[in-house]
Design a protein around this motif. Structure first.
Motif, short mmCIF file in Angstrom:
data_model
loop_
_atom_site.label_atom_id
_atom_site.label_comp_id
_atom_site.label_asym_id
_atom_site.label_seq_id
_atom_site.Cartn_x
_atom_site.Cartn_y
_atom_site.Cartn_z
N UNK A 1 0.75 -1.24 0.03
CA UNK A 1 -0.07 0.24 -0.17
C UNK A 1 0.66 1.18 0.11
N UNK A 2 1.98 1.34 0.23
CA UNK A 2 2.54 2.39 0.69
C UNK A 2 3.84 2.42 -0.99
N UNK A 3 4.29 3.54 -1.30
CA UNK A 3 5.12 3.29 -3.04
C UNK A 3 5.78 5.18 -2.32
N UNK A 4 7.26 4.89 -3.67
CA UNK A 4 7.76 5.42 -4.26
C UNK A 4 7.38 6.38 -6.18
N UNK A 5 7.42 7.06 -5.70
CA UNK A 5 7.80 6.92 -6.98
C UNK A 5 8.34 8.32 -7.40
N UNK A 6 8.75 8.07 -8.79
CA UNK A 6 9.96 9.26 -9.29
C UNK A 6 9.61 9.37 -10.66
N UNK A 7 10.12 10.61 -10.48
CA UNK A 7 9.85 11.27 -12.41
C UNK A 7 10.84 10.22 -13.31
N UNK A 8 10.65 9.88 -14.55
CA UNK A 8 12.20 9.71 -15.36
C UNK A 8 13.51 10.62 -15.25
N UNK A 9 13.46 11.61 -15.07
CA UNK A 9 15.01 12.40 -15.22
C UNK A 9 15.62 11.73 -14.14
N UNK A 10 14.90 11.13 -12.99
CA UNK A 10 15.67 10.74 -11.85
C UNK A 10 15.85 9.26 -12.05
N UNK A 11 15.52 8.04 -12.62
CA UNK A 11 15.59 6.89 -13.66
C UNK A 11 17.00 6.64 -12.89
N UNK A 12 18.16 6.76 -13.31
CA UNK A 12 19.02 6.70 -13.66
C UNK A 12 19.55 6.25 -11.61
N UNK A 13 19.28 7.71 -11.31
CA UNK A 13 19.27 8.10 -9.88
C UNK A 13 19.62 7.32 -8.19
N UNK A 14 17.88 6.25 -8.59
CA UNK A 14 17.95 5.43 -8.10
C UNK A 14 19.11 3.76 -7.76
N UNK A 15 19.62 4.47 -6.62
CA UNK A 15 20.66 3.49 -5.67
C UNK A 15 19.64 1.93 -5.01
N UNK A 16 18.72 2.05 -4.80
CA UNK A 16 18.33 0.92 -3.56
C UNK A 16 17.14 1.15 -3.28
N UNK A 17 16.71 -0.07 -3.22
CA UNK A 17 15.34 -0.21 -2.92
C UNK A 17 14.82 -0.62 -0.98
N UNK A 18 14.56 -0.63 0.09
CA UNK A 18 14.70 -1.85 0.97
C UNK A 18 12.78 -1.07 1.67
N UNK A 19 12.42 -1.98 2.16
CA UNK A 19 10.98 -2.67 2.51
C UNK A 19 11.82 -2.80 4.16
N UNK A 20 11.84 -2.55 5.00
CA UNK A 20 11.97 -2.92 6.07
C UNK A 20 10.49 -3.36 7.25
N UNK A 21 10.77 -4.49 7.17
CA UNK A 21 9.35 -5.49 7.58
C UNK A 21 10.15 -5.86 8.69
N UNK A 22 11.48 -5.90 9.25
CA UNK A 22 11.80 -6.12 10.65
C UNK A 22 10.68 -5.67 11.78
N UNK A 23 9.66 -3.64 11.12
CA UNK A 23 9.57 -2.98 11.60
C UNK A 23 8.07 -3.22 12.22
N UNK A 24 7.78 -4.64 11.93
CA UNK A 24 6.44 -5.11 12.03
C UNK A 24 6.25 -5.75 13.19
#
Length: 265
Positions: A224-247
């Motif tokens: 249900x939780x999202x991160x969107x970026x504009x195309x000019x930032x596409x190559x700038x994304x280094x990593x995405x992490x879902x911190x599921x341990x926080x549950x």
């Protein structure tokens, strides 16, 4: 730049968890949803030592509310409409300075929509669809550049964003009318950054109901939780992490934080 988005489900109740999150992950920016605190009662004094000295917030009593905390100075961007004519504190936008050019950061909390997926029978569901229509129309007129949109969008759009696609097709958050509406919004000029890093063929959740006594064993989650970026930032994304341990934290939110590392320069 490390950005975290999290539906904290009551800021005052979960201040210790916010502190824990900052200590563990050292984010540069945190976007919170469902802060559930009126601006007059916002706990500024309890947050001054987080190392995130710049913050903006928009809140109301008991419901909704959004906030952004940052190591970098924030400039409020306030030329957006009051979505659906309601002043219900569901959107906060800021400009963040970077060496190249500012980043426009949106923090959204989309209406949940109640339990009945019929706008004629359920005003909450009608509100949700109208909210999505209005945001889509606005972004169609102003396509995003150097923009990041995060938040609890209360929709799991892909088959692997839910524990059972077939069983949830008639459940609010995964109905076709909702997923189609969310796709129309993202197609105004955004990229699903989470699915850029984690393929759509993989199961991916950010929310597990309180009703499941053992959330990990049942694993009936939704993204249900999202991160969107504009195309000019596409190559700038280094990593995405879902911190599921926080549950598993003590008195947790039913949502977990999602973290993006990005080099905006």
């Amino acid at each position: 730049m490390r950005i975290i988005t999290w539906n904290i489900n009551s800021l005052r109740l979960r201040l210790p968890l916010l502190r824990k999150l900052v200590e563990e992950e050292t984010p540069d920016i945190i976007c919170l949803q469902e802060t559930k605190v009126h601006d007059d009662l916002f706990p500024q004094h309890a947050l001054d030592d987080l190392g995130l000295p710049h913050y903006l917030y928009k809140g109301m009593k008991s419901y909704n509310g959004v906030a952004i905390f940052s190591r970098y100075p924030l400039e409020l961007v306030d030329h957006f409409p009051e979505w659906c004519g309601k002043k219900d504190c569901r959107h906060l936008a800021v400009s963040i300075g970077t060496p190249d050019a500012p980043i426009l950061l949106h923090n959204f909390y989309v209406p949940a929509g109640g339990d009945i997926p019929d706008p004629t029978e359920n005003e909450k569901f009608a509100h949700k669809l109208n909210f999505l229509k209005e945001t889509t129309n606005w972004f169609q007129k102003t396509p995003p550049t150097r923009s990041i949109l995060v938040g609890d969008l209360n929709i799991a759009p892909l088959e692997n964003d839910v524990w059972s696609h077939k069983q949830l097709l008639k459940i609010v958050s995964h109905t076709p009318v909702e997923t189609e509406s969310l796709n129309e919004w993202i197609n105004t000029g955004f990229i699903d950054a989470m699915r850029q890093i984690i393929p759509a063929s993989e199961k991916l959740y950010t929310w597990w109901s309180y009703r499941n006594k053992d959330w990990k064993k049942s694993n009936r989650g939704r993204r249900l939780d999202h991160i969107w970026i504009s195309p000019d930032l596409k190559e700038k994304v280094q990593n995405i992490t879902v911190l599921s341990h926080a549950r598993d934290w003590e008195t947790p939110s039913d949502h977990v934080p999602v973290m993006m590392d990005i080099n905006p320069s």
